[in-house]
Design a protein around this motif. Structure first.
Motif, PDB file in Angstrom:
ATOM      1  N   ARG A 152       0.799  -1.224   0.000  1.00 24.78           N
ATOM      2  CA  ARG A 152       0.000   0.000   0.000  1.00 24.78           C
ATOM      3  C   ARG A 152       0.836   1.281   0.000  1.00 24.78           C
ATOM      4  O   ARG A 152       0.631   2.167  -0.818  1.00 24.78           O
ATOM      5  CB  ARG A 152      -0.945   0.011   1.219  1.00 24.78           C
ATOM      6  N   ILE A 153       1.773   1.380   0.930  1.00 23.24           N
ATOM      7  CA  ILE A 153       2.460   2.652   1.131  1.00 23.24           C
ATOM      8  C   ILE A 153       3.423   2.964  -0.013  1.00 23.24           C
ATOM      9  O   ILE A 153       3.587   4.126  -0.398  1.00 23.24           O
ATOM     10  CB  ILE A 153       3.190   2.645   2.483  1.00 23.24           C
ATOM     11  N   ALA A 154       4.064   1.941  -0.565  1.00 27.49           N
ATOM     12  CA  ALA A 154       5.046   2.177  -1.632  1.00 27.49           C
ATOM     13  C   ALA A 154       4.440   2.961  -2.791  1.00 27.49           C
ATOM     14  O   ALA A 154       5.109   3.806  -3.395  1.00 27.49           O
ATOM     15  CB  ALA A 154       5.614   0.848  -2.125  1.00 27.49           C
ATOM     16  N   GLY A 155       3.194   2.688  -3.098  1.00 28.05           N
ATOM     17  CA  GLY A 155       2.543   3.378  -4.199  1.00 28.05           C
ATOM     18  C   GLY A 155       2.170   4.811  -3.894  1.00 28.05           C
ATOM     19  O   GLY A 155       1.751   5.550  -4.798  1.00 28.05           O
ATOM     20  N   ALA A 156       2.313   5.225  -2.626  1.00 32.09           N
ATOM     21  CA  ALA A 156       1.965   6.597  -2.233  1.00 32.09           C
ATOM     22  C   ALA A 156       3.186   7.499  -2.096  1.00 32.09           C
ATOM     23  O   ALA A 156       3.048   8.681  -1.777  1.00 32.09           O
ATOM     24  CB  ALA A 156       1.193   6.570  -0.914  1.00 32.09           C
ATOM     25  N   SER A 191       6.180  -3.164 -13.050  1.00 31.95           N
ATOM     26  CA  SER A 191       4.833  -2.841 -13.494  1.00 31.95           C
ATOM     27  C   SER A 191       4.356  -3.819 -14.561  1.00 31.95           C
ATOM     28  O   SER A 191       5.151  -4.397 -15.310  1.00 31.95           O
ATOM     29  CB  SER A 191       4.843  -1.416 -14.077  1.00 31.95           C
ATOM     30  N   THR A 192       3.029  -3.986 -14.647  1.00 29.09           N
ATOM     31  CA  THR A 192       2.462  -4.751 -15.756  1.00 29.09           C
ATOM     32  C   THR A 192       2.698  -4.050 -17.087  1.00 29.09           C
ATOM     33  O   THR A 192       2.669  -4.677 -18.145  1.00 29.09           O
ATOM     34  CB  THR A 192       0.942  -4.944 -15.560  1.00 29.09           C
ATOM     35  N   LEU A 193       2.948  -2.753 -17.040  1.00 27.20           N
ATOM     36  CA  LEU A 193       3.241  -1.996 -18.250  1.00 27.20           C
ATOM     37  C   LEU A 193       4.570  -2.414 -18.870  1.00 27.20           C
ATOM     38  O   LEU A 193       4.793  -2.208 -20.073  1.00 27.20           O
ATOM     39  CB  LEU A 193       3.256  -0.499 -17.915  1.00 27.20           C
ATOM     40  N   ASP A 194       5.455  -3.012 -18.076  1.00 22.98           N
ATOM     41  CA  ASP A 194       6.769  -3.417 -18.583  1.00 22.98           C
ATOM     42  C   ASP A 194       6.659  -4.317 -19.804  1.00 22.98           C
ATOM     43  O   ASP A 194       7.483  -4.244 -20.721  1.00 22.98           O
ATOM     44  CB  ASP A 194       7.550  -4.151 -17.491  1.00 22.98           C
ATOM     45  N   GLY A 230      12.553 -11.518 -10.867  1.00 18.83           N
ATOM     46  CA  GLY A 230      11.606 -12.613 -10.688  1.00 18.83           C
ATOM     47  C   GLY A 230      10.198 -12.198 -10.337  1.00 18.83           C
ATOM     48  O   GLY A 230       9.268 -13.009 -10.418  1.00 18.83           O
ATOM     49  N   THR A 231       9.993 -10.950  -9.935  1.00 14.90           N
ATOM     50  CA  THR A 231       8.668 -10.461  -9.588  1.00 14.90           C
ATOM     51  C   THR A 231       8.673  -8.944  -9.696  1.00 14.90           C
ATOM     52  O   THR A 231       9.740  -8.317  -9.726  1.00 14.90           O
ATOM     53  CB  THR A 231       8.276 -10.887  -8.158  1.00 14.90           C
ATOM     54  N   ARG A 232       7.481  -8.353  -9.751  1.00 16.14           N
ATOM     55  CA  ARG A 232       7.399  -6.889  -9.801  1.00 16.14           C
ATOM     56  C   ARG A 232       7.781  -6.309  -8.447  1.00 16.14           C
ATOM     57  O   ARG A 232       7.277  -6.736  -7.419  1.00 16.14           O
ATOM     58  CB  ARG A 232       5.978  -6.456 -10.177  1.00 16.14           C
ATOM     59  N   MET A 233       8.635  -5.314  -8.471  1.00 15.85           N
ATOM     60  CA  MET A 233       9.072  -4.659  -7.240  1.00 15.85           C
ATOM     61  C   MET A 233       8.106  -3.516  -6.904  1.00 15.85           C
ATOM     62  O   MET A 233       7.575  -2.856  -7.802  1.00 15.85           O
ATOM     63  CB  MET A 233      10.494  -4.124  -7.394  1.00 15.85           C
ATOM     64  N   LEU A 242       3.465   5.119 -13.850  1.00 19.25           N
ATOM     65  CA  LEU A 242       2.293   5.107 -14.733  1.00 19.25           C
ATOM     66  C   LEU A 242       1.376   3.922 -14.455  1.00 19.25           C
ATOM     67  O   LEU A 242       0.171   3.992 -14.727  1.00 19.25           O
ATOM     68  CB  LEU A 242       2.741   5.080 -16.203  1.00 19.25           C
ATOM     69  N   ALA A 243       1.928   2.852 -13.939  1.00 20.21           N
ATOM     70  CA  ALA A 243       1.109   1.675 -13.606  1.00 20.21           C
ATOM     71  C   ALA A 243       1.775   0.950 -12.450  1.00 20.21           C
ATOM     72  O   ALA A 243       2.642   0.100 -12.665  1.00 20.21           O
ATOM     73  CB  ALA A 243       0.966   0.750 -14.819  1.00 20.21           C
ATOM     74  N   TRP A 244       1.399   1.331 -11.219  1.00 15.47           N
ATOM     75  CA  TRP A 244       1.997   0.698 -10.049  1.00 15.47           C
ATOM     76  C   TRP A 244       1.654  -0.784 -10.026  1.00 15.47           C
ATOM     77  O   TRP A 244       0.622  -1.217 -10.545  1.00 15.47           O
ATOM     78  CB  TRP A 244       1.506   1.398  -8.776  1.00 15.47           C
ATOM     79  N   ARG A 245       2.479  -1.564  -9.406  1.00 13.99           N
ATOM     80  CA  ARG A 245       2.383  -3.027  -9.454  1.00 13.99           C
ATOM     81  C   ARG A 245       1.044  -3.554  -8.960  1.00 13.99           C
ATOM     82  O   ARG A 245       0.590  -4.607  -9.402  1.00 13.99           O
ATOM     83  CB  ARG A 245       3.526  -3.667  -8.646  1.00 13.99           C
ATOM     84  N   ARG A 246       0.371  -2.852  -8.058  1.00 18.19           N
ATOM     85  CA  ARG A 246      -0.900  -3.331  -7.520  1.00 18.19           C
ATOM     86  C   ARG A 246      -2.090  -2.591  -8.122  1.00 18.19           C
ATOM     87  O   ARG A 246      -3.213  -2.733  -7.655  1.00 18.19           O
ATOM     88  CB  ARG A 246      -0.902  -3.191  -5.996  1.00 18.19           C
ATOM     89  N   SER A 247      -1.835  -1.796  -9.164  1.00 21.87           N
ATOM     90  CA  SER A 247      -2.916  -1.063  -9.816  1.00 21.87           C
ATOM     91  C   SER A 247      -3.364  -1.783 -11.075  1.00 21.87           C
ATOM     92  O   SER A 247      -2.561  -2.414 -11.773  1.00 21.87           O
ATOM     93  CB  SER A 247      -2.444   0.353 -10.175  1.00 21.87           C
TER      94      SER A 247
END
Length: 480
Positions: A102-106, A317-320, A389-392, A426-431
Motif C-alpha cells: 500500500r504505502i510504496a505506491g503513495a 509494473s504490468t506496463l513493462d 523474478g517479480t514486480r518490485m 504510470l502503472a503501479w504493481r498493484r494497480s
C-alpha cells in the motif's frame, strides 16, 4: 514564493556538502501522500483484525486530528494502543508487508529524487516523524535514509505495551528531538534543510535554516507566507481517473485483437514465426497508443546490435511487458514463472510468445526448460528475462537471480541490459490502471559472455545489478 523540486535540488547541489548539513523529512503528507497509519488500519480491517470499538476510537481520533483546532496527536495515541500485546517482530513484518502492498505506491516520485540529491552531497538525512519505527523503517530502507527520529515503542520481553517510551514526537517535542539529534551528530542546523506539510511542524521547520513547507496544509501555507518561506510543491502519485480507465480498457482490447490477428495470419499463411512477429508489433503499438504511453529511449541502437541475445530488464509494473515488447518487436520470447501461465492476462500473450515456463518447485523440470531455452537462443530467437523474478513495489532493485546469466553463458550469446525508469509511476504493481505519460528507457551496451565461468557468476551478476542501479541514479541524456 513557490519553488519546484528542480529548484530545491539545484540549491542542494550548489550548497555545502558533508555530514554537518542535515536534511530532515517528515513522513506523512511529505514523503508520502496521505497517512501511513491509514494504510495500516485498512490492512487490519481487510484482515478482520479491528473490532467496532477500536474502529470508532480511531475514526474519532482521525476526525479530531484533521480539524483546524483539533488534536493532531489523537490518532497517534489511538494507534499506539492497538499495538498492545503484539510481538515486535510480528509488527515489523506487518509494517514491511503493508509498505509493499500500500504505502510504496503513495511515495511522491520527486521526494525520492530529493532524498537522493541530499545523499549524493553527503548530507546527514533523517526521517523526523511522530510515527513509529515499524511504520517508518521499510520506507527509510527503500529510500536509503539512514536515520530515524520517531516515537519509540515500549516493549516488555519483545511484546509491545501500547505505550511509547516518551510522548509522541510531535510539535515542539519533534523540534526538540531534531535539535538533540543535531547536537549528537554535530549538525549545523542553520545550514540544514527541513521538509514538512502540516502546521504541527511549524516548530520543527523553525529549527532549521532552510525550511521547506512541502505540499502544505492551509495553516502552514499561511505561516510560510508570514515568514517568507519558499513553498515546495511536488507532483502526486497517479490517482485513478476516467481517462486512465478508458485508456487501459482500450489498450487491453487492442492488444488482444492485435495478437489474434497475428495468430490468424500465422495459421493462414503457415508461417507461425511471421505471424508471431506481426501480432507482437501490432499489439504493442496499439496498446501503448490507446493507453496514451510514449517511450523516450536512450541507446535504442543496442537492441539489434547483438541478436540473438538475452535481454534483461528491471521489473516494477504490468506496463513493462508492453514497453519491452515495443523495444524488442520481433524474434523473441521470454522466460516466465510457471504460475503466470494461468494468469488470464497471459493467455493470448503466452500463446503468441510460447515462453519458457519455469517450474521453480521442480529442479529437474526447470533445468530441462532452460535447456530448451538455450536451444531457442542458438536457433536465433532472443529471450527476455526479468531477473528480479517479480514486480518490485518501488524503483529500488531487487536481487537478481542467476537464470538469465546461465542461459547466456550456455548459448554463447551476449546480455543486453534494459533499464526502465518510471513504469511504476504510470502503472503501479498493484494497480489495474495504466496512466498516460512517457516512459524513460535506457538500453545499455551488450555484454559479451564469452569466457565467463560459473565460479565468477555471482561477481558478474553483482556488476550488472550495480550498472542498473547507477543508471537509475544517474540517468543518461536521452536520445529522443
Amino acid at each position: 514564493m513557490n519553488v519546484t523540486a528542480a529548484d530545491v535540488m539545484e540549491a542542494v547541489r550548489s550548497g555545502p556538502g558533508g555530514p554537518r548539513i542535515g536534511a530532515f523529512f517528515d513522513l506523512d503528507g511529505t514523503l508520502v501522500r496521505g497517512y501511513t497509519v491509514a494504510a495500516l488500519y485498512q490492512d487490519r480491517i481487510r484482515r478482520c483484525q479491528a473490532g467496532p470499538a477500536e474502529l470508532a476510537r480511531v475514526l474519532l481520533a482521525a476526525v479530531d486530528g484533521m480539524a483546524r483546532d483539533g488534536d493532531p496527536e489523537a490518532i497517534g495515541r489511538a494507534g499506539l494502543a492497538t499495538l498492545r500485546g503484539m510481538r515486535a517482530d510480528e509488527v515489523a513484518a506487518i509494517g514491511q508487508r503493508v509498505f509493499a502492498e500500500r504505502i510504496a505506491g503513495a511515495i511522491r516520485p520527486e521526494a525520492r529524487d530529493l532524498v537522493r540529491a541530499h545523499l549524493r552531497r553527503g548530507h546527514t538525512v533523517a526521517v523526523a516523524s511522530s510515527a513509529t519505527r515499524p511504520q517508518i523503517e521499510p520506507l527509510a530502507r527503500d529510500l536509503g535514509i539512514p536515520h530515524i527520529i520517531c516515537t519509540e515503542l515500549e516493549q516488555s520481553d519483545g511484546v509491545y505495551t501500547g505505550r511509547g517510551t516518551t510522548d509522541l514526537v510531535c510539535g515542539e517535542r519533534k523540534a526538540a528531538a531534531v535539535r538533540a539529534f543535531a547536537r549528537g551528530a554535530r549538525i549545523n542546523l542553520r545550514q540544514s534543510f527541513g521538509y514538512a506539510n502540516g502546521a504541527e511542524d511549524l516548530a520543527f521547520l523553525t529549527s532549521v535554516g532552510r525550511p521547506y513547507p512541502l505540499n502544505p496544509h492551509p495553516a502552514l501555507t499561511e505561516a510560510a507566507a508570514e515568514r517568507d518561506w519558499p513553498v515546495l510543491t511536488l507532483r502526486e502519485p497517479k490517482s485513478p481517473t476516467l481517462w486512465a480507465g478508458l485508456g487501459t480498457l482500450g489498450a487491453l482490447t487492442g492488444v488482444n485483437v492485435a495478437l489474434g490477428v497475428g495468430m490468424a495470419y500465422g495459421l493462414l499463411s503457415g508461417d507461425r514465426r511471421r505471424g508471431m512477429n506481426l501480432g507482437i508489433e501490432l499489439a504493442v503499438d496499439t496498446g501503448l497508443a490507446l493507453a496514451g504511453v510514449k517511450l523516450n529511449v536512450t541507446g535504442a541502437e543496442h537492441i539489434d546490435r547483438a541478436r540473438p541475445a538475452v535481454f534483461v530488464a528491471n521489473h516494477q509494473s504490468t506496463l513493462d511487458v508492453l514497453v519491452l515488447g515495443a523495444l524488442l518487436r520481433h524474434d523473441f520470447t521470454a522466460v516466465a514463472k510457471r504460475e503466470a501461465r494461468f494468469d488470464p492476462r497471459m493467455l493470448v500473450i503466452g500463446t503468441i510468445l510460447n515462453p519458457a515456463w519455469i517450474d521453480r518447485a521442480n529442479l529437474a523440470n526447470a533445468k530441462h526448460t532452460l535447456e530448451q531455452a538455450v536451444d531457442r537462443l542458438r536457433g536465433g530467437t532472443s529471450i527476455l528475462v526479468l531477473p528480479e523474478g517479480t514486480r518490485m513495489p518501488t524503483p529500488r532493485l531487487g536481487r537478481f537471480k542467476k537464470g538469465a546469466f546461465h542461459l547466456a553463458m550456455q548459448a554463447g550469446v551476449p546480455i543486453v541490459p534494459i533499464v526502465l525508469r518510471n513504469t511504476g509511476e504510470l502503472a503501479w504493481r498493484r494497480s489495474l490502471l495504466v496512466h498516460p505519460g512517457t516512459v524513460d528507457v535506457a538500453v545499455l551496451d551488450p555484454i559479451p559472455t564469452t569466457g565467463w565461468t560459473v565460479d565468477e557468476l555471482d561477481k558478474r551478476i553483482a556488476e550488472l545489478r550495480d550498472r542498473f542501479a547507477d543508471t537509475l541514479a544517474n540517468w543518461p541524456v536521452s536520445g529522443g
